[in-house]
Design a protein around this motif. Structure first.
Motif, short mmCIF file in Angstrom:
data_model
loop_
_atom_site.label_atom_id
_atom_site.label_comp_id
_atom_site.label_asym_id
_atom_site.label_seq_id
_atom_site.Cartn_x
_atom_site.Cartn_y
_atom_site.Cartn_z
N MET A 199 -18.49 5.64 -16.70
CA MET A 199 -18.81 6.25 -17.80
C MET A 199 -17.78 6.52 -19.07
SD MET A 199 -21.12 9.22 -15.70
CE MET A 199 -20.72 9.59 -14.72
N GLU A 200 -16.56 6.46 -18.06
CA GLU A 200 -15.32 6.81 -19.36
C GLU A 200 -15.48 5.90 -20.38
OE1 GLU A 200 -10.88 7.68 -19.58
OE2 GLU A 200 -11.79 7.91 -17.79
N ALA A 201 -15.89 4.40 -19.76
CA ALA A 201 -15.58 3.57 -20.96
C ALA A 201 -16.16 3.28 -21.51
CB ALA A 201 -15.62 2.60 -20.13
N VAL A 202 -18.04 3.48 -21.64
CA VAL A 202 -18.64 3.48 -22.23
C VAL A 202 -18.81 4.74 -23.81
CG1 VAL A 202 -21.21 4.01 -22.34
CG2 VAL A 202 -20.38 3.08 -20.74
N ARG A 203 -18.17 5.96 -23.23
CA ARG A 203 -17.18 6.76 -23.69
C ARG A 203 -16.32 6.80 -24.75
NH1 ARG A 203 -18.88 11.24 -19.48
NH2 ARG A 203 -20.88 11.20 -19.30
N VAL A 204 -15.89 6.70 -23.83
CA VAL A 204 -14.12 5.75 -25.15
C VAL A 204 -15.06 4.58 -26.13
CG1 VAL A 204 -12.51 5.07 -25.27
CG2 VAL A 204 -12.77 6.50 -23.21
N ALA A 205 -16.07 3.77 -26.01
CA ALA A 205 -15.57 2.90 -27.08
C ALA A 205 -16.86 3.25 -27.61
CB ALA A 205 -16.81 1.55 -25.81
N ALA A 206 -17.72 3.74 -27.02
CA ALA A 206 -19.12 4.74 -28.39
C ALA A 206 -18.69 5.72 -29.22
CB ALA A 206 -19.94 5.13 -27.40
N PHE A 207 -17.13 6.67 -29.15
CA PHE A 207 -16.45 6.82 -29.88
C PHE A 207 -16.26 6.64 -30.58
CE2 PHE A 207 -12.14 9.09 -30.73
CZ PHE A 207 -12.56 10.20 -31.50
N HIS A 208 -15.24 5.13 -30.36
CA HIS A 208 -14.12 4.29 -31.05
C HIS A 208 -15.27 3.27 -32.11
CE1 HIS A 208 -10.42 5.03 -29.76
NE2 HIS A 208 -10.36 4.90 -28.27
N ASP A 209 -16.25 2.91 -32.03
CA ASP A 209 -17.45 2.55 -32.33
C ASP A 209 -18.49 3.45 -33.71
OD1 ASP A 209 -16.80 0.76 -31.69
OD2 ASP A 209 -18.26 -0.48 -30.30
N ASN A 210 -17.90 4.56 -33.11
CA ASN A 210 -18.95 6.08 -33.46
C ASN A 210 -20.29 6.07 -33.58
OD1 ASN A 210 -18.81 8.41 -35.12
ND2 ASN A 210 -19.42 6.90 -37.40
N VAL A 211 -20.78 6.04 -32.70
CA VAL A 211 -22.15 5.41 -32.07
C VAL A 211 -22.57 6.44 -30.71
CG1 VAL A 211 -22.32 3.31 -33.19
CG2 VAL A 211 -22.08 3.21 -31.01
N SER A 212 -23.45 6.97 -30.87
CA SER A 212 -24.01 7.47 -29.55
C SER A 212 -23.65 6.54 -28.50
CB SER A 212 -25.46 7.64 -29.82
OG SER A 212 -26.16 6.96 -29.15
N THR A 213 -23.37 6.99 -26.88
CA THR A 213 -23.53 6.61 -25.83
C THR A 213 -24.66 5.39 -25.42
OG1 THR A 213 -24.57 8.19 -24.64
CG2 THR A 213 -22.43 7.92 -25.02
N SER A 214 -26.03 5.83 -25.82
CA SER A 214 -27.24 5.46 -25.88
C SER A 214 -27.11 4.08 -26.99
CB SER A 214 -28.01 6.08 -26.13
OG SER A 214 -29.51 5.89 -25.86
N THR A 215 -26.45 4.29 -28.56
CA THR A 215 -26.38 3.13 -28.39
C THR A 215 -25.26 1.88 -27.96
OG1 THR A 215 -27.41 3.91 -30.88
CG2 THR A 215 -25.29 1.92 -30.83
#
Length: 116
Positions: free
Chosen positions: A32-48
């Protein structure tokens, strides 16, 4: 058997969304953290981000970038008290909460600059 009621034309484009199914993945905290961090860095939602990881199509730009939170009746009552508003005036509560989030952004930016 009578035909299905006719829907307004402006609703016709929502057929695909109505057939979509939300899926929840039971994964470890680390995943979950890996997905959230990647989403944050890509400036997208976790869903995206999940769609990207799974190789599914992703829209070019978010249709309505926004923050969401689920509020109970008790949450509205607490916020109404905090903002000095009527608990039934949910729009005014939302507007006050929005202003608080905007103020949070300002203080977070100042804190980051000060830490440098």
């Amino acid at each position: 058997m009578s035909p299905a009621p006719r829907r307004p034309e402006r609703w016709q484009g929502s057929d695909t969304a109505l057939r979509a199914v939300q899926v929840a993945f039971d994964v470890s905290e680390a995943v979950m953290e890996a997905v959230r961090v990647a989403a944050f860095h890509d400036n997208v939602s976790t869903s995206t981000e999940i769609r990207k990881v799974l190789g599914l199509p992703v829209g070019e730009k978010p249709k309505r970038p926004r923050l969401t939170v689920t509020l109970s009746a008790e949450d509205y009552a607490l916020l109404a008290s905090r903002y000095g508003l009527n608990a039934e005036d949910r729009l005014a509560i939302k507007e006050a909460a929005t202003q608080e989030l905007v103020a949070f952004h300002g203080s977070a930016v100042r804190s980051r600059k000060k830490a440098r």
